[in-house]
Design an enzyme around this catalytic site. Structure first.
Site, PDB file in Angstrom:
ATOM      1  NE  ARG A  60      -1.073  -2.095   2.758  1.00  0.00           N
ATOM      2  CZ  ARG A  60      -1.793  -3.408   2.298  1.00  0.00           C
ATOM      3  NH1 ARG A  60      -2.688  -4.610   1.715  1.00  0.00           N
ATOM      4  NH2 ARG A  60      -0.251  -3.999   2.572  1.00  0.00           N
ATOM      5  CB  THR A  61       3.235   2.536   2.400  1.00  0.00           C
ATOM      6  OG1 THR A  61       2.464   2.253   3.080  1.00  0.00           O
ATOM      7  CG2 THR A  61       3.608   4.062   3.031  1.00  0.00           C
ATOM      8  CE  LYS A  88      26.437  -5.081  -6.176  1.00  0.00           C
ATOM      9  NZ  LYS A  88      26.989  -3.424  -6.802  1.00  0.00           N
ATOM     10  NE  ARG A 110       6.993   0.592   5.349  1.00  0.00           N
ATOM     11  CZ  ARG A 110       5.834   0.088   4.816  1.00  0.00           C
ATOM     12  NH1 ARG A 110       5.413  -0.719   4.914  1.00  0.00           N
ATOM     13  NH2 ARG A 110       5.067   1.290   5.145  1.00  0.00           N
ATOM     14  CG  HIS A 138       3.222   4.457   8.334  1.00  0.00           C
ATOM     15  ND1 HIS A 138       2.910   4.789   7.315  1.00  0.00           N
ATOM     16  CD2 HIS A 138       2.716   2.652   8.516  1.00  0.00           C
ATOM     17  CE1 HIS A 138       2.882   3.921   6.442  1.00  0.00           C
ATOM     18  NE2 HIS A 138       2.701   2.847   6.799  1.00  0.00           N
TER      19      HIS A 138
HETATM   20  N1   CP Z   1      -0.425   0.020   5.896  1.00  0.00           N
HETATM   21  C1   CP Z   1       0.977  -0.629   5.258  1.00  0.00           C
HETATM   22  O1   CP Z   1       1.647   0.401   5.797  1.00  0.00           O
HETATM   23  O2   CP Z   1       1.131  -1.693   4.435  1.00  0.00           O
HETATM   24  P1   CP Z   1       2.557  -1.314   3.463  1.00  0.00           P
HETATM   25  O3   CP Z   1       3.591  -2.776   4.362  1.00  0.00           O
HETATM   26  O4   CP Z   1       1.493  -3.092   2.692  1.00  0.00           O
HETATM   27  O5   CP Z   1       2.885  -0.272   2.753  1.00  0.00           O
END
Ligand code: CP
Length: 325
Positions: A60-61, A88, A110, A138
């Site tokens: 999603r993100t 590496k 992320r 998040h």
């Molecule tokens: N909600 C969320 O962060 O989903 P993903 O891990 O798929 O990005």
């Protein structure tokens, strides 16, 4: 040149004041219609280069940021740690400095380590957006959850929102907690004692250890998955036992004193934390969360790159800087 209202980076919702959160949500509200057009594009970030740097899996993100960037006409590049020079042994900061040398404008990152986006933001001049760091925050997930609750209930202030499940490992729970408390919601956590952080009551969060009590109290349930990738020990006896005691099931919701709004940040584990009849049921807004995610990320990118007015002021309207490309 005036300072962007959100500052250089978005690293978390802790410390972001209510005016700024509302500014993001209001801008997201006006960006929603771009995704409903036949040509889903506005020229707002034309000429900007954004790198999506993902050191953890994501559906999603990452895709949502990429759609947001493309709909704002930015040039985007996706880098996953698998297949890059990280394999590496290259460090995060060396990767980022090399990207800087290619003249980028923004990094969406992320990372499994809490604090990695801040570490990066302190070392590079580009904007940095936290797309989830360890157990810490998040923020864009928190914002899209706030927007979805506001859409469903008209306002966030005064609503009772209970976050259910693996709270201790959850960055989504933390971003939700900060954002909800700042906007005046009542917040509760529900889960087994082994998955509950200590001391949250001091922040004004109520704690339930029985899902039945949480369902009786809440207007909204935000249901989390068990985050095994961050668990270092056995926190629950078994998945079956967890579902038996904490599962959000249709039978349990039928006994609720009011209709509850059901959120889940995804990815869902059906039959572990949530029953399919609830996930796909009439009170689920799980797919609205996904739709809202794009508008929220468009708003964050726009505001970080200098768009918008002073916090609390009027928001940018579609059709001014956002005319169809
Ligand atoms: N909600 C969320 O962060 O989903 P993903 O891990 O798929 O990005």
């Amino acid at each position: 040149m005036t300072e962007p209202v959100l500052g250089k980076d978005l690293l978390g919702l802790e410390g972001l004041d209510a005016d700024r959160i509302r500014l993001i949500l209001d801008n997201a509200e006006s960006f929603k219609e771009v995704s409903e057009r036949s040509i889903k594009k506005v020229p707002t970030l034309r000429g900007k280069t954004i790198v999506n740097l993902f050191y953890e899996p994501s559906t999603r993100t990452r895709i949502s940021f990429e759609f947001a960037e493309k709909r704002l006409s930015a040039d985007t590049v996706n880098i996953a740690s698998a297949g890059s020079s990280v394999e590496k042994g290259e460090t995060l900061v060396d990767t980022a400095r090399n990207l800087e040398a290619m003249r980028i404008d923004m990094v969406v990152v992320r990372h499994p380590s809490s604090g990695a986006p801040k570490f990066l933001a302190d070392r590079i001049p580009s904007n940095v957006v936290n797309a989830g760091d360890g157990r810490h925050e998040h923020p864009t997930q928190g914002l899209l959850d706030l927007l979805t609750i506001r859409d469903a209930l008209g306002e966030v202030a005064g609503r009772r929102v209970c976050i259910v499940g693996d709270i201790v490992h959850s960055r989504v729970a933390r971003s939700n907690m900060w954002g909800l408390l700042t906007l005046g919601a009542e917040v509760a956590f529900c889960g087994p004692r082994t998955l509950m952080p200590s001391g949250v009551e001091a922040l004004g969060v109520q704690v339930f250890h029985r899902i039945e009590e949480a369902i009786e109290w809440a207007d909204v349930l935000n249901v989390l998955r068990l985050q095994f990738e961050r668990m270092e020990a056995g926190f629950i006896p078994s998945l079956g036992e967890y579902y038996r005691v904490f599962g959000v099931t249709a039978e349990r919701l039928e006994r609720a004193p009011r209709d509850l709004v059901i959120l889940h940040p995804g990815p869902m584990n059906r039959g572990v934390e949530i029953d399919s009849r609830v996930a796909d049921g009439p009170h689920s807004v799980i797919l609205q969360q996904v739709t809202n995610g794009i508008a929220v990320r468009m708003a964050v990118l726009y505001l970080l790159t200098g768009g918008g007015s002073a916090a609390g002021g009027s928001t940018q309207r579609t059709g001014s800087r956002r005319e169809t490309a």
